[in-house]
Motif scaffolding. Structure first.
Motif, PDB file in Angstrom:
ATOM      1  N   ARG A 228     -41.771  57.173 -59.569  1.00 58.47           N
ATOM      2  CA  ARG A 228     -40.403  57.186 -60.084  1.00 58.47           C
ATOM      3  C   ARG A 228     -39.516  58.130 -59.270  1.00 58.47           C
ATOM      4  NH1 ARG A 228     -37.090  58.713 -64.114  1.00 58.47           N
ATOM      5  NH2 ARG A 228     -38.188  60.664 -64.486  1.00 58.47           N
ATOM      6  N   VAL A 229     -40.009  59.338 -58.976  1.00 57.04           N
ATOM      7  CA  VAL A 229     -39.172  60.271 -58.206  1.00 57.04           C
ATOM      8  C   VAL A 229     -39.014  59.793 -56.763  1.00 57.04           C
ATOM      9  CG1 VAL A 229     -39.627  62.311 -59.637  1.00 57.04           C
ATOM     10  CG2 VAL A 229     -41.070  61.881 -57.670  1.00 57.04           C
ATOM     11  N   ALA A 232     -36.359  57.180 -56.619  1.00 55.27           N
ATOM     12  CA  ALA A 232     -35.022  57.721 -56.851  1.00 55.27           C
ATOM     13  C   ALA A 232     -34.419  58.277 -55.565  1.00 55.27           C
ATOM     14  CB  ALA A 232     -35.086  58.807 -57.915  1.00 55.27           C
ATOM     15  N   GLU A 233     -35.250  58.471 -54.535  1.00 51.56           N
ATOM     16  CA  GLU A 233     -34.750  58.925 -53.237  1.00 51.56           C
ATOM     17  C   GLU A 233     -33.857  57.838 -52.643  1.00 51.56           C
ATOM     18  OE1 GLU A 233     -35.270  61.876 -51.363  1.00 51.56           O
ATOM     19  OE2 GLU A 233     -35.775  62.497 -53.390  1.00 51.56           O
TER      20      GLU A 233
ATOM     21  N   GLU B  51     -39.551  66.253 -62.496  1.00 52.60           N
ATOM     22  CA  GLU B  51     -38.334  65.705 -63.107  1.00 52.60           C
ATOM     23  C   GLU B  51     -37.118  66.552 -62.710  1.00 52.60           C
ATOM     24  OE1 GLU B  51     -38.131  62.984 -64.886  1.00 52.60           O
ATOM     25  OE2 GLU B  51     -40.211  62.565 -65.404  1.00 52.60           O
ATOM     26  N   LEU B  54     -36.026  65.936 -59.127  1.00 51.42           N
ATOM     27  CA  LEU B  54     -35.255  64.691 -59.001  1.00 51.42           C
ATOM     28  C   LEU B  54     -33.796  64.926 -59.414  1.00 51.42           C
ATOM     29  CD1 LEU B  54     -35.039  61.664 -58.617  1.00 51.42           C
ATOM     30  CD2 LEU B  54     -36.056  61.339 -60.865  1.00 51.42           C
ATOM     31  N   GLN B  58     -30.432  64.658 -57.033  1.00 50.57           N
ATOM     32  CA  GLN B  58     -29.323  63.755 -57.349  1.00 50.57           C
ATOM     33  C   GLN B  58     -28.020  64.502 -57.620  1.00 50.57           C
ATOM     34  OE1 GLN B  58     -31.246  61.587 -60.499  1.00 50.57           O
ATOM     35  NE2 GLN B  58     -31.890  59.939 -59.139  1.00 50.57           N
TER      36      GLN B  58
END
Lengths: 440, 91
Positions: A228-229, A232-233, B51, B54, B58
């Motif tokens: 997931r991470v 997200a990149e 988490e 991330l 962002q």
């Protein structure tokens, strides 16, 4: 007899780290060198965080017929508890790691020049003991023989088509002191002529950098959280020939996105510490799991049992399973008392025991969260403790249980609405939660 | 100033983001700037760190790396994390 490693030749690369590499021959010399100096004991806790050293330590222990213990964590209290049940254990450690009977990994233990014989071990030789927390809270040992580990790695390799990737570099984001890491990182590399990348990337940027540094073909052994991470990149992700995911269910959306952006193929593995890896599926195509060759399932009133090579003893699985044939099934969640938070396992009974043991707690219950959309499904707890604040209870819990199981939220109530059987009905839990949300 | 136990505006904003990222049931003022994020402080674990990494990437454009020698120091407290972000932010 089953060989330690199945390379295509001795002068090929076995491990790679930070730009340097060493050959199968060097690995076997290091194994012989370490085996010659290990203490004369029966059990070893291999604390090496460096993957290559862990591999050398694991192999050297096998050469000396020593059994590697793989506790759920390396906390000193866990290791001390383990030494009660295994009084002859020692810890193979790197600098500064505390543990009972520490033996420091020697930096200069190089064996005699390689003579061309690969060590091999009888299938029944005990190789490792993995631990899970049972309902009583006492860690339950699960023994794995060398034959089970090898046959499991071979069956997984066949299903994954690893033969076509011979010589590929295998990069793992998972710890090797864990059932999944031991099988899908170390054993897969040893038994299929893969190059073990000694790096253990953690952040998305680490994974991208380490993948980019490895030549193709390459494999990534990882978890849903890391995927997931990584996805997200924003930037371009380095192409990976095969991605493996395990420890928690992966959504088909993430699987499809991974295959669209960087993974030629993404395969999910289903397994458990009790029986090892059991089945696999290409999650973007199907939600149905297919057992690895040789494994079959059957059901009775106790639940679902897995058996057949490479599982030595028929094992009861801790998941709710819908069989579609002896080798095909759907996963329908975990059996209620067992909880799995980000690959760490415990039972509600064990957690409730620790909660109830805190001074001032009158009654309390951990409850699995109903929020199935969250990336990581955490637990919550309802507690009756007049005179205590939530943060005081949380601090006491942190000293007793793994951080993964700390309840979010911990809700103080006047009384728990238990039914006549002493259970906490689901609808009562929902009602308490709704009341608490209104008060917030 | 560094010893102050009162959050500066950047720390308060980061605390708010951490709480919403992890669904923590506390208010941002409850995270002391010098309090440990792991263990007896907030009790975060490695999944939480991923988490948060991330969210930081962002929100601030800062990519955390574990081979950074300062990595352990960075996640020591809200203050250390915030000052690392402020000195590396691209957004």
């Amino acid at each position: 007899m089953l060989p330690l490693i199945r390379p295509c030749s001795y002068d090929v690369v076995f491990t790679r780290k930070a730009g340097s590499s060493s050959t199968v021959e060097t690995f076997l010399r290091d194994v012989a060198g370490l085996a010659a100096v290990l203490p004369d004991r029966g059990h070893v806790v291999n604390l090496c965080s460096d993957r290559y050293r862990f591999a050398v330590g694991f192999a050297a222990a096998l050469c000396r017929r020593q059994i590697s213990l793989l506790p759920p964590d390396n906390a000193l209290s866990t290791l001390n508890l383990l030494s009660v049940d295994y009084p002859d254990l020692y810890c193979l450690a790197e600098d500064g790691q505390p543990g009972p009977g520490v033996f420091l990994y020697p930096s200069d233990a190089v064996g005699p020049p390689f003579q061309g014989t690969i060590p091999s071990f009888p299938p029944h030789q005990p190789a490792a003991v993995l631990f899970t927390s049972g309902s009583t809270g006492q860690p339950q040992p699960h023994s794995r023989s060398w034959g089970e580990l090898v046959h499991s790695a071979l069956a997984a390799g066949t299903r994954l088509g690893v033969a076509a990737l011979r010589g590929a570099t295998l990069l793992g984001t998972v710890p090797h002191q864990h059932s999944y890491g031991l099988e899908s990182v170390l054993m897969l590399a040893l038994q299929h002529g893969l190059v073990l990348d000694a790096a253990r990337p953690f952040y998305a940027a680490d994974i991208v950098a380490d993948l980019s540094a490895a030549p193709r073909p390459r494999l990534l052994v990882t978890t849903p959280v890391h995927l997931r991470v990584l996805l997200a990149e924003a930037g371009t992700l380095p192409s990976v020939d095969l991605v493996l995911s395990a420890t928690a269910p992966l959504s088909s959306e993430i699987a499809r996105e991974a295959e669209a952006r960087f993974a030629l193929s993404l395969v999910e593995i289903y397994g458990c510490s009790e029986a090892g890896q059991i089945a696999a599926r290409q999650t973007s195509h199907t939600d149905e799991w297919r057992c690895l060759d040789g494994i079959v399932l059957r059901q009775d009133e106790a639940g679902t049992w897995a058996s057949g090579s490479p599982i030595a003893v028929e094992t009861l699985l801790s998941d709710v399973i819908e069989l579609r044939g002896p080798e095909r099934f759907l996963l329908k969640g975990r059996i209620t008392d067992l909880v799995n938070v980000a690959g760490k396992r415990s039972s509600l009974a064990h957690l409730n025991h620790h909660l109830g043991a805190i001074d001032g707690v009158v009654d309390g219950a951990f409850v699995a969260s109903e929020d199935t959309d969250a990336a990581v499904s955490r637990l919550m707890a309802f507690v009756v403790a007049p005179g205590l604040r939530a943060d005081e209870i949380l601090n006491s819990l942190r000293r007793r249980i793994d951080a993964a199981f700390i309840p979010r939220p911990l809700i103080l109530v006047d009384v728990l609405p238990r039914n006549t059987l002493g259970k906490l009905p689901r609808e009562e839990v929902s009602r308490l939660l709704a009341q608490w949300r209104i008060r917030q | 100033m560094l010893e102050s136990s009162i959050q500066n505006p950047e720390e308060a904003a980061l605390a708010k983001l951490i709480i919403s990222t992890l669904n923590l049931e506390i208010s941002e003022s409850e995270i002391g700037p010098n309090e440990a994020l792991f263990g007896d402080g907030l009790g975060l674990d490695s999944i939480d760190i991923l988490e948060i990494s991330l969210m930081i990437s962002q929100t601030y454009g800062v990519q955390l790396r574990s081979d950074d020698e300062n990595n352990h120091k960075v996640f020591q407290s809200l203050r250390s994390l915030s000052s690392y972000i402020q000195s590396h932010r691209l957004k």
